[in-house]
Design an enzyme around this catalytic site. Structure first.
Site, PDB file in Angstrom:
ATOM      1  N   GLN A 104      13.960 -19.772 -16.279  1.00 53.85           N
ATOM      2  CA  GLN A 104      14.556 -21.114 -16.390  1.00 53.85           C
ATOM      3  C   GLN A 104      14.871 -21.412 -17.855  1.00 53.85           C
ATOM      4  O   GLN A 104      14.027 -21.192 -18.737  1.00 53.85           O
ATOM      5  CB  GLN A 104      13.591 -22.168 -15.829  1.00 53.85           C
ATOM      6  N   HIS A 164      17.619 -27.592 -10.853  1.00 53.92           N
ATOM      7  CA  HIS A 164      18.979 -27.310 -10.384  1.00 53.92           C
ATOM      8  C   HIS A 164      18.982 -26.089  -9.486  1.00 53.92           C
ATOM      9  O   HIS A 164      18.125 -25.214  -9.606  1.00 53.92           O
ATOM     10  CB  HIS A 164      19.937 -27.087 -11.561  1.00 53.92           C
ATOM     11  N   PHE A 165      19.971 -26.042  -8.618  1.00 49.53           N
ATOM     12  CA  PHE A 165      20.229 -24.860  -7.810  1.00 49.53           C
ATOM     13  C   PHE A 165      21.520 -24.208  -8.306  1.00 49.53           C
ATOM     14  O   PHE A 165      22.504 -24.904  -8.556  1.00 49.53           O
ATOM     15  CB  PHE A 165      20.378 -25.223  -6.325  1.00 49.53           C
TER      16      PHE A 165
HETATM   17  P1  5GP Z   1      18.440 -21.854 -15.610  1.00 51.93           P
HETATM   18  O1  5GP Z   1      18.342 -20.733 -16.607  1.00 51.93           O
HETATM   19  O2  5GP Z   1      17.679 -23.036 -16.136  1.00 51.93           O
HETATM   20  O3  5GP Z   1      18.117 -21.501 -14.206  1.00 51.93           O
HETATM   21  O4  5GP Z   1      19.964 -22.233 -15.534  1.00 51.93           O
HETATM   22  C1  5GP Z   1      20.625 -23.006 -16.465  1.00 51.93           C
HETATM   23  C2  5GP Z   1      22.081 -22.703 -16.308  1.00 51.93           C
HETATM   24  O5  5GP Z   1      22.785 -23.655 -17.056  1.00 51.93           O
HETATM   25  C3  5GP Z   1      22.482 -21.324 -16.851  1.00 51.93           C
HETATM   26  O6  5GP Z   1      23.090 -20.562 -15.824  1.00 51.93           O
HETATM   27  C4  5GP Z   1      23.432 -21.642 -17.987  1.00 51.93           C
HETATM   28  O7  5GP Z   1      24.504 -20.745 -18.035  1.00 51.93           O
HETATM   29  C5  5GP Z   1      23.894 -23.042 -17.672  1.00 51.93           C
HETATM   30  N1  5GP Z   1      24.208 -23.847 -18.838  1.00 51.93           N
HETATM   31  C6  5GP Z   1      23.542 -23.880 -20.020  1.00 51.93           C
HETATM   32  N2  5GP Z   1      24.113 -24.785 -20.836  1.00 51.93           N
HETATM   33  C7  5GP Z   1      25.142 -25.334 -20.150  1.00 51.93           C
HETATM   34  C8  5GP Z   1      26.114 -26.331 -20.490  1.00 51.93           C
HETATM   35  O8  5GP Z   1      26.135 -26.909 -21.562  1.00 51.93           O
HETATM   36  N3  5GP Z   1      27.030 -26.637 -19.516  1.00 51.93           N
HETATM   37  C9  5GP Z   1      27.038 -26.016 -18.294  1.00 51.93           C
HETATM   38  N4  5GP Z   1      27.991 -26.385 -17.442  1.00 51.93           N
HETATM   39  N5  5GP Z   1      26.144 -25.064 -17.959  1.00 51.93           N
HETATM   40  C10 5GP Z   1      25.211 -24.736 -18.877  1.00 51.93           C
END
Ligand code: 5GP
Length: 145
Positions: free
Chosen positions: A101, A107-108
């Site tokens: 994460q 989020h999904f």
């Molecule tokens: P996690 O790693 O927390 O599961 O997913 C976070 C997701 O958010 C990642 O896939 C990353 O690419 C995306 N992400 C990170 N920063 C931003 C942003 O500023 N805008 C958008 N639209 N996605 C983001």
């Protein structure tokens, strides 16, 4: 970093919800926002979040918010399938930095998978531009029921 952490109201997704950071939106209601992942791992990779819940991860989300979130995720996944016809679809959700994460607002991920196309690394590389994401988003928006 622990799985039990305090919600940071200045995380990137909170800023997107408040309109302080840009995003390419797919669907927005009073409680839900779906938008394109800016580091797409595949064509059509998008994210679904709850706008009101301050859950960091799957463990601390209120059941009602989780219901809304998972329902919206199904709607978005169906639209991605209809619009882009991937060969497979991953619904992904990470809890804690150790698990991958990187943004600490629950989020999904809706992550389409295409035959013969390697899924890119998670949350890395060069961000996609608005111009790249918008036509894909348009086709998904049209398919949202
Ligand atoms: P996690 O790693 O927390 O599961 O997913 C976070 C997701 O958010 C990642 O896939 C990353 O690419 C995306 N992400 C990170 N920063 C931003 C942003 O500023 N805008 C958008 N639209 N996605 C983001």
């Amino acid at each position: 970093m622990s799985l039990q952490q305090t919600y940071d109201p200045d995380n990137i997704f909170a800023k997107i919800i408040r309109g302080e950071m840009p995003s390419v939106k797919l669907m927005e209601t009073d409680n839900i926002l779906a938008f394109m992942d800016v580091f797409p791992q595949s064509k059509g990779h998008c994210l679904v979040i709850h706008k009101k819940s301050e859950a960091v991860n799957f463990l601390d989300v209120e059941p009602e918010a989780l219901n809304e979130l998972i329902g919206a995720t199904q709607v978005v996944a169906a639209a991605v399938e209809k619009a882009l016809k991937p060969d497979g679809l991953r619904i992904v959700q990470f809890n804690g930095a150790r698990a991958g994460q990187t943004v600490f607002h629950l989020h999904f991920h809706v992550l389409p998978v295409y035959e013969g196309v390697v899924v890119a690394a998670h949350a890395s590389g060069k961000p996609a531009s608005h111009e790249e994401l918008e036509p894909i988003a348009q086709s998904i928006r049209k398919a949202i029921r």
